[in-house]
Every structure is written in C-alpha cells, then in structure tokens.
Scaffold this active site. Structure first.
Site, PDB file in Angstrom:
ATOM      1  N   LYS A  44       0.833  -1.210   0.000  1.00 27.82           N
ATOM      2  CA  LYS A  44       0.000   0.000   0.000  1.00 27.82           C
ATOM      3  C   LYS A  44       0.868   1.260   0.000  1.00 27.82           C
ATOM      4  CE  LYS A  44      -2.481  -1.358   3.711  1.00 27.82           C
ATOM      5  NZ  LYS A  44      -3.455  -1.264   4.813  1.00 27.82           N
ATOM      6  N   LYS A  46       2.754   2.051   2.523  1.00 23.80           N
ATOM      7  CA  LYS A  46       2.614   2.569   3.882  1.00 23.80           C
ATOM      8  C   LYS A  46       3.642   1.863   4.775  1.00 23.80           C
ATOM      9  CE  LYS A  46      -1.450   3.416   6.750  1.00 23.80           C
ATOM     10  NZ  LYS A  46      -2.843   3.127   7.011  1.00 23.80           N
TER      11      LYS A  46
HETATM   12  N1  CTP Z   1      -9.963   5.266  13.285  1.00 26.57           N
HETATM   13  C1  CTP Z   1     -10.941   6.013  13.948  1.00 26.57           C
HETATM   14  N2  CTP Z   1     -10.641   7.266  14.407  1.00 26.57           N
HETATM   15  C2  CTP Z   1      -9.401   7.775  14.226  1.00 26.57           C
HETATM   16  C3  CTP Z   1      -8.390   7.020  13.568  1.00 26.57           C
HETATM   17  C4  CTP Z   1      -8.713   5.766  13.102  1.00 26.57           C
HETATM   18  O1  CTP Z   1     -12.073   5.555  14.124  1.00 26.57           O
HETATM   19  N3  CTP Z   1      -9.153   8.997  14.662  1.00 26.57           N
HETATM   20  C5  CTP Z   1     -10.301   3.951  12.762  1.00 26.57           C
HETATM   21  C6  CTP Z   1     -10.191   3.884  11.249  1.00 26.57           C
HETATM   22  O2  CTP Z   1     -11.360   4.433  10.663  1.00 26.57           O
HETATM   23  C7  CTP Z   1     -10.047   2.389  11.016  1.00 26.57           C
HETATM   24  C8  CTP Z   1      -9.258   1.943  12.261  1.00 26.57           C
HETATM   25  O3  CTP Z   1      -9.382   2.987  13.230  1.00 26.57           O
HETATM   26  O4  CTP Z   1     -11.308   1.752  11.013  1.00 26.57           O
HETATM   27  C9  CTP Z   1      -7.802   1.680  11.956  1.00 26.57           C
HETATM   28  O5  CTP Z   1      -7.310   2.837  11.318  1.00 26.57           O
HETATM   29  P1  CTP Z   1      -5.798   3.067  10.889  1.00 26.57           P
HETATM   30  O6  CTP Z   1      -5.752   3.434   9.452  1.00 26.57           O
HETATM   31  O7  CTP Z   1      -4.949   1.955  11.357  1.00 26.57           O
HETATM   32  O8  CTP Z   1      -5.455   4.356  11.786  1.00 26.57           O
HETATM   33  P2  CTP Z   1      -5.183   5.872  11.410  1.00 26.57           P
HETATM   34  O9  CTP Z   1      -4.881   6.577  12.687  1.00 26.57           O
HETATM   35  O10 CTP Z   1      -6.317   6.394  10.574  1.00 26.57           O
HETATM   36  O11 CTP Z   1      -3.846   5.720  10.557  1.00 26.57           O
HETATM   37  P3  CTP Z   1      -3.280   6.611   9.345  1.00 26.57           P
HETATM   38  O12 CTP Z   1      -2.999   7.980   9.871  1.00 26.57           O
HETATM   39  O13 CTP Z   1      -2.015   5.864   8.935  1.00 26.57           O
HETATM   40  O14 CTP Z   1      -4.335   6.599   8.262  1.00 26.57           O
END
Ligand code: CTP
Length: 131
Positions: A44, A46
């Site tokens: 991805k 990432k």
């Molecule tokens: N999630 C959430 N609220 C946040 C961050 C994440 O509800 N503030 C949820 C996402 O919607 C997903 C899950 O947690 O269902 C895992 O998200 P992930 O992508 O691992 O976390 P992020 O913090 O969004 O990471 P990134 O910044 O890399 O996108």
C-alpha cells in the site's frame, strides 16, 4: 454469539483506535481484528512505525479484542467473513461505502471516526520533535 470483524494497521495505538475497537466490540459478543501485515502495508506504500509483532502485542492487551488474524491482501475479506462465521463487518467512516459489497454475507457498519487523531499525526509530531 454475534461475531464482529474489523481491519486496520493500528500503528502507534491511540485513543481513536481504542474508541473504534470498543464500539466494534459493542456491535456483538466477539471481536476479530484483521491486522495489516508489514508486507501488505508495503504494497500500500505505507510503512508503520511499529512492526506487526509489536502492533499485535499491543492489541492483545485490549479487553475488547478477542482474536487477531493477519490482513495480507485486499481480497481476503469475503473469505474471512465466511471462514470465521462473521455477522458484522465494521470500519471507521473514512471507509464509508467501500465495503458495501460484503452486505450479502453480513451486516456492514461504518462507525464515525474520532476527530483530530491519527497514526499519521502522531508520527508527524514524533518526527518534528525528534528531528
Ligand atoms: N480510526 C478512527 N478514528 C481515528 C483514527 C482511526 O475511528 N481517529 C479507525 C479507522 O477508521 C479504522 C481503524 O481505526 O477503522 C484503523 O485505522 P488506521 O488506518 O490503522 O489508523 P489511522 O490513525 O487512521 O492511521 P493513518 O494515519 O495511517 O491513516
């Protein structure tokens, strides 16, 4: 027993993740987390700060998480839902509508994302503070 599944990287485990996992678990009686593998994250584009083993170890400490399986591909979801007899598939609202194709197999629920917190933001703060 109502079985729930959710997917994600859960890097730098934070309160947005924990609130998501608590609400996911509350949709049923048993929560499986499909945790993105390091190789899958690489496909991805990432890179997580913590590797799979560390992210796995942190998630096992949460009472709301009952089981963790690896997420290795985008395509495995239909197989996982069937193989683990899943009743509810859930993700944060940043994925709104993206997994509606599973609705012939199980209930699909998008939970509101917690504002103002993300793994990306935490990694940005870490980078700017440590150089
Ligand atoms: N999630 C959430 N609220 C946040 C961050 C994440 O509800 N503030 C949820 C996402 O919607 C997903 C899950 O947690 O269902 C895992 O998200 P992930 O992508 O691992 O976390 P992020 O913090 O969004 O990471 P990134 O910044 O890399 O996108």
């Amino acid at each position: 027993m109502i079985k729930v599944i959710t997917y994600g990287t859960f890097d730098t485990l934070h309160y947005g993740h924990i609130l998501l996992l608590q609400r996911a678990r509350a949709l049923g009686d048993h929560l499986t987390v499909a945790l993105s593998s390091d190789d899958f994250n690489a496909t991805k584009g990432k890179a997580s700060h913590f590797d799979y083993a560390t992210r796995y170890a942190l998630l096992t400490e949460l009472r709301c998480v009952n089981m963790i399986i690896p997420e290795d591909t985008w395509e495995q979801k239909r197989h996982d839902v069937a193989a683990h007899s899943i009743d509810v598939f859930t993700m944060g609202s940043d994925w709104d509508g993206r997994f509606d194709f599973l609705s012939d197999l199980c209930r699909v629920v998008y939970l509101p994302r917690t504002p103002r917190i993300s793994s990306t933001a935490i990694k940005h703060i870490h980078t700017t503070q440590t150089g």
